[in-house]
Design a protein around this motif. Structure first.
Motif, PDB file in Angstrom:
ATOM      1  N   ILE A 123       0.803  -1.216   0.000  1.00 17.84           N
ATOM      2  CA  ILE A 123       0.000   0.000   0.000  1.00 17.84           C
ATOM      3  C   ILE A 123       0.843   1.276   0.000  1.00 17.84           C
ATOM      4  O   ILE A 123       0.618   2.152  -0.843  1.00 17.84           O
ATOM      5  CB  ILE A 123      -1.001  -0.023   1.180  1.00 17.84           C
ATOM      6  N   THR A 214     -10.491   0.578  -2.828  1.00 15.72           N
ATOM      7  CA  THR A 214      -9.837   1.394  -1.804  1.00 15.72           C
ATOM      8  C   THR A 214      -9.284   2.685  -2.390  1.00 15.72           C
ATOM      9  O   THR A 214      -9.567   3.776  -1.901  1.00 15.72           O
ATOM     10  CB  THR A 214      -8.683   0.602  -1.159  1.00 15.72           C
ATOM     11  N   ILE A 217     -12.087   5.070  -3.507  1.00 16.96           N
ATOM     12  CA  ILE A 217     -12.795   5.708  -2.409  1.00 16.96           C
ATOM     13  C   ILE A 217     -11.971   6.864  -1.861  1.00 16.96           C
ATOM     14  O   ILE A 217     -12.493   7.923  -1.520  1.00 16.96           O
ATOM     15  CB  ILE A 217     -13.103   4.678  -1.299  1.00 16.96           C
ATOM     16  N   ILE A 232     -18.823   4.921  -5.009  1.00 15.05           N
ATOM     17  CA  ILE A 232     -18.836   5.238  -3.575  1.00 15.05           C
ATOM     18  C   ILE A 232     -18.145   6.583  -3.346  1.00 15.05           C
ATOM     19  O   ILE A 232     -18.585   7.387  -2.522  1.00 15.05           O
ATOM     20  CB  ILE A 232     -18.164   4.110  -2.768  1.00 15.05           C
ATOM     21  N   ILE A 249     -25.230   4.756  -2.130  1.00 12.78           N
ATOM     22  CA  ILE A 249     -24.051   4.126  -1.541  1.00 12.78           C
ATOM     23  C   ILE A 249     -24.295   2.640  -1.271  1.00 12.78           C
ATOM     24  O   ILE A 249     -23.386   1.822  -1.343  1.00 12.78           O
ATOM     25  CB  ILE A 249     -23.638   4.900  -0.265  1.00 12.78           C
ATOM     26  N   MET A 253     -22.223  -1.069  -2.742  1.00 16.64           N
ATOM     27  CA  MET A 253     -21.733  -1.894  -1.647  1.00 16.64           C
ATOM     28  C   MET A 253     -22.281  -3.311  -1.737  1.00 16.64           C
ATOM     29  O   MET A 253     -21.549  -4.291  -1.630  1.00 16.64           O
ATOM     30  CB  MET A 253     -22.109  -1.266  -0.298  1.00 16.64           C
ATOM     31  N   VAL A 256     -20.729  -5.177  -4.764  1.00 20.42           N
ATOM     32  CA  VAL A 256     -19.329  -5.588  -4.609  1.00 20.42           C
ATOM     33  C   VAL A 256     -19.261  -6.763  -3.626  1.00 20.42           C
ATOM     34  O   VAL A 256     -18.441  -7.670  -3.779  1.00 20.42           O
ATOM     35  CB  VAL A 256     -18.429  -4.404  -4.217  1.00 20.42           C
ATOM     36  N   VAL A 257     -20.165  -6.787  -2.658  1.00 23.03           N
ATOM     37  CA  VAL A 257     -20.195  -7.924  -1.740  1.00 23.03           C
ATOM     38  C   VAL A 257     -20.613  -9.195  -2.491  1.00 23.03           C
ATOM     39  O   VAL A 257     -20.024 -10.261  -2.298  1.00 23.03           O
ATOM     40  CB  VAL A 257     -21.129  -7.648  -0.543  1.00 23.03           C
ATOM     41  N   PHE A 260     -17.599 -10.303  -4.458  1.00 23.33           N
ATOM     42  CA  PHE A 260     -16.556 -10.860  -3.607  1.00 23.33           C
ATOM     43  C   PHE A 260     -16.963 -12.218  -3.055  1.00 23.33           C
ATOM     44  O   PHE A 260     -16.162 -13.144  -3.035  1.00 23.33           O
ATOM     45  CB  PHE A 260     -16.230  -9.896  -2.454  1.00 23.33           C
ATOM     46  N   LEU A 261     -18.214 -12.318  -2.613  1.00 21.20           N
ATOM     47  CA  LEU A 261     -18.678 -13.600  -2.073  1.00 21.20           C
ATOM     48  C   LEU A 261     -18.605 -14.678  -3.140  1.00 21.20           C
ATOM     49  O   LEU A 261     -18.172 -15.803  -2.879  1.00 21.20           O
ATOM     50  CB  LEU A 261     -20.113 -13.470  -1.572  1.00 21.20           C
ATOM     51  N   PHE A 264     -15.047 -15.621  -3.763  1.00 21.76           N
ATOM     52  CA  PHE A 264     -14.525 -16.294  -2.585  1.00 21.76           C
ATOM     53  C   PHE A 264     -15.030 -17.731  -2.504  1.00 21.76           C
ATOM     54  O   PHE A 264     -14.265 -18.666  -2.244  1.00 21.76           O
ATOM     55  CB  PHE A 264     -14.937 -15.502  -1.346  1.00 21.76           C
ATOM     56  N   MET A 268     -12.785 -21.031  -2.553  1.00 22.67           N
ATOM     57  CA  MET A 268     -12.881 -21.980  -1.449  1.00 22.67           C
ATOM     58  C   MET A 268     -13.151 -23.391  -1.944  1.00 22.67           C
ATOM     59  O   MET A 268     -12.496 -24.349  -1.541  1.00 22.67           O
ATOM     60  CB  MET A 268     -14.044 -21.599  -0.524  1.00 22.67           C
ATOM     61  N   ASP A 275      -7.405 -30.064  -2.257  1.00 22.52           N
ATOM     62  CA  ASP A 275      -6.937 -30.752  -1.064  1.00 22.52           C
ATOM     63  C   ASP A 275      -7.758 -32.027  -0.851  1.00 22.52           C
ATOM     64  O   ASP A 275      -8.906 -31.975  -0.432  1.00 22.52           O
ATOM     65  CB  ASP A 275      -7.086 -29.809   0.137  1.00 22.52           C
ATOM     66  N   ARG A 277      -7.774 -34.375   1.250  1.00 26.64           N
ATOM     67  CA  ARG A 277      -8.197 -34.787   2.579  1.00 26.64           C
ATOM     68  C   ARG A 277      -9.577 -34.231   2.924  1.00 26.64           C
ATOM     69  O   ARG A 277     -10.420 -34.935   3.474  1.00 26.64           O
ATOM     70  CB  ARG A 277      -7.184 -34.300   3.613  1.00 26.64           C
TER      71      ARG A 277
ATOM     72  N   ILE B 159     -16.492  -1.521   3.433  1.00 24.75           N
ATOM     73  CA  ILE B 159     -17.920  -1.762   3.623  1.00 24.75           C
ATOM     74  C   ILE B 159     -18.209  -2.154   5.062  1.00 24.75           C
ATOM     75  O   ILE B 159     -19.159  -1.654   5.675  1.00 24.75           O
ATOM     76  CB  ILE B 159     -18.385  -2.804   2.604  1.00 24.75           C
ATOM     77  N   ILE B 276      -7.381   2.346   4.796  1.00 24.86           N
ATOM     78  CA  ILE B 276      -8.810   2.615   4.611  1.00 24.86           C
ATOM     79  C   ILE B 276      -9.532   2.734   5.953  1.00 24.86           C
ATOM     80  O   ILE B 276     -10.398   3.580   6.127  1.00 24.86           O
ATOM     81  CB  ILE B 276      -9.447   1.556   3.677  1.00 24.86           C
TER      82      ILE B 276
END
Lengths: 285, 334
Positions: A123, A214, A217, A232, A249, A253, A256-257, A260-261, A264, A268, A275, A277, B159, B276
């Motif tokens: 950063i 980041t 914003i 934002i 706003i 938000m 983007v969640v 990301f979810l 992710f 996962m 893996d 196991r 967020i 942030i």
């Protein structure tokens, strides 16, 4: 590869959910190509309208319809992430495979450089670069910078797999049959690291998009290019929260969640697939 | 012991290399930028009034000396190193004439305090929950907890932070949402001041905890669920060892070590700052300092913060690296 994906879709709930969330995002991006307004048009609709049948996600104080802004922003943001992920994947794969296969002194030197770059805090360096470049900091420059910062950890992961492939029988066969090093790495070893590449791509996308959000914003990116972070930023600049225009706003938000979810969950579930196991544990063994 | 010395020497070499690369990088970025810091600063300062050409010329001269743009590139590079070693980045331009180092050393304790605490708390919570979830894999409650914690993980810091601001700042205003401590209080070891620091730090710390917890949770859960199927655990179960003992003595203990490494590594990064979070909560740490420096066009401050955080992070990682083999005998001293 396709069979694996199909199996994951059938038997892995996380993978299915992740795929669904990403499909929502992709559908949104597909919409962006049919946007009735240009991406920087302002005052084209009545400002500050709450979500309604006419304006699905409401309008903002700049007189833009949030749905179309969101669609275009999502496209730009994802584009940024994909460019970063693609460039840094190439570096990570090349470094990891070469270092793992060649080994010895070369490996030591490459890994010393790798670890040094990885130990530098990202950063502050990025912010310094943003500071000195100012207006020249367009998104391709930013993407390239982020890509150069974001591969060190993944190349170590890839190297660890390459190390184990190096002593395997088929590698020796390939070498004896006269394949060049590049061919061995590309044709023989690359397929083995693909699951890791896929898994780290998701993580790298999350990281890159988070970085973009980041910086935007904080107002450090090209604010004329609509992105999720940029939305934002503008909402903050117009004090949307204080003025009660919460949808301005909340919408970026929420989406983007979702993005990301989705990423992710995909990361996962693929990790779990890699893996063995935990796969056994899932099957109840 | 000889092995340990070689290990320390190697790590020290790595540390020097990181610092060298980082400082060189900061120098190169600063000096090959298309923006001329001197002209930029001059124009910034002349905007505020003083436009007497003679004053401007003097200013320009002193700035040139300050930034060390005289001489060849190598000269400039060596001058820069001299500054780094003396810890002197000149006066800050936005808070003239306070030296940059003074400003940084005022901000650093806030960042380090906040991040250290948040890292440790998220580590404890994440690992505890992760260990329980890994051990009682088929427990319904733990599955729900797992889903909740994991859903929190990929949500961007901004967020989470903003949601906390909305909830605890507007909807149910019980905690301060801005600053490091109450402004009219003198920094002293009084209870009121400490209390103020704690309440102001709660929301930023909570943000960092919520964001960081998921990673520890996932890692710990998978570690524990792997260990649970190991032979010695199965044997202990068959032998009738109470499950509480198995959990705390057999499973959790063995899963701890890699997590301790992880904790050490992330503690090394507390000097990198949490830009942030400090920005959202207006927290007086180095992250906010850097952002403020960028807004104000304060060249020496931004360069100073970058260089100091590179060196501080490298030093912290080095310290942790050399301490680590003393804790974990499995680290290869190669």
């Amino acid at each position: 590869m396709f069979k694996v994906l199909f199996d994951l879709l059938r038997y892995n709930r996380e993978f299915l959910l992740g795929t669904l969330l990403i499909l929502i995002i992709l559908a949104l991006i597909a919409c962006s190509f049919f946007a009735p307004y240009g991406e920087n048009d302002i005052y084209v609709v009545i400002p500050d309208m709450p979500p309604s049948a006419e304006y699905w996600l409401g309008t903002n104080s700049r007189g833009q319809e949030i749905f179309w802004q969101l669609a275009i922003s999502m496209r730009n943001t994802l584009m940024f992430g994909i460019v970063v992920a693609a460039i840094s994947r190439v570096i990570a794969i090349v470094v990891g495979l070469v270092s793992g296969y060649i080994g010895g002194r070369t490996d030591q030197i490459i890994m010393a450089i790798n670890d040094t770059l990885g130990a530098l805090p990202n950063i502050p360096i990025l912010l310094l670069l943003v500071f000195v470049l100012r207006d020249q900091m367009t998104w391709p420059v930013l993407a390239l910078t982020a890509a150069l910062l974001g591969w060190t950890h993944d190349s170590r992961l890839i190297r660890s797999v390459a190390l184990s492939l190096r002593t395997r029988e088929f590698t020796r066969h390939a070498a004896f049959s006269g394949m060049r090093t590049g061919q061995i790495l590309f044709r023989e070893h690359l397929p083995y690291v693909m699951p890791i590449v896929f898994f780290t791509t998701m993580n790298n996308l999350i990281w890159a998009i988070g970085l973009e959000v980041t910086l935007s914003i904080l107002g450090f990116s090209d604010i004329n290019r609509p992105t999720i972070g940029g939305m934002i930023y503008w909402a903050n600049a117009h004090s949307a929260m204080v003025a009660g225009i919460w949808w301005w706003i909340a919408v970026p938000m929420i989406f983007v969640v979702i993005l990301f979810l989705g990423l992710f969950l995909l990361a996962m579930s693929v990790n779990e697939y890699i893996d063995p196991r935990s796969r056994l544990a899932r099957m109840g063994a | 012991m000889n092995g340990y010395l070689t290990y320390v020497a190697k790590r020290f070499g790595q540390f020097l290399f990181v610092v060298f690369t980082g400082v060189t990088l900061a120098f190169l970025i600063a000096h090959f930028s298309p923006v001329d810091p001197i002209e930029q600063t001059v124009s910034l300062l002349t905007n505020f009034g003083s436009t007497d050409p003679r004053t401007v010329e003097i200013l320009r001269q002193s700035l040139r000396e300050l930034y060390g743009t005289d001489g060849s590139l190598l000269d400039q590079y060596l001058t820069f190193w001299g500054r780094v070693i003396r810890g002197d980045f000149g006066p800050s331009l936005s808070a003239f004439p306070t030296p940059v180092m003074t400003i940084i050393s005022r901000a650093l304790p806030w960042t380090v305090g906040l991040l250290t605490l948040a890292t440790i708390i998220s580590w404890i919570i994440g690992n505890t929950l992760g260990a329980i979830a890994g051990y009682f894999r088929n427990n319904r409650t733990m599955k729900v907890v797992g889903v909740l914690v994991m859903a929190m993980q990929p949500i961007p810091t901004y967020i989470t932070g903003l949601t906390l601001v909305i909830v605890f700042g507007f909807l149910w205003p019980i905690l301060p949402i801005s600053g490091g401590a109450q402004l009219n209080l003198d920094p002293a070891m009084t209870w009121t001041y400490i209390q103020s620091v704690i309440t102001h730090g709660t929301l930023p710390a909570l943000t960092l905890v919520l964001v960081g917890m998921g990673g520890w949770f996932i890692a710990m859960r998978s570690l524990v669920s792997n260990i649970v199927t190991d032979d010695y655990v199965v044997y202990a179960e068959l032998g009738g060892v109470p499950s509480r003992t198995i959990f705390s003595q057999y499973v959790a203990r063995n899963a701890m070590l890699p997590q301790v490494t992880g904790l050490a590594l992330s503690l090394g990064n507390v000097f990198g700052g949490a830009v942030i979070v400090e920005f959202i909560f207006n927290y007086p740490g180095i992250g906010k300092l850097m952002v403020a420096g960028i807004y104000a066009g304060d060249y020496s401050l931004v360069l100073g913060v970058t260089t100091i955080s590179i060196i501080a992070v490298a030093a912290a990682v080095f310290l942790i690296d050399i301490l680590y083999p003393l804790i974990d005998p499995r680290v290869k001293l190669g």
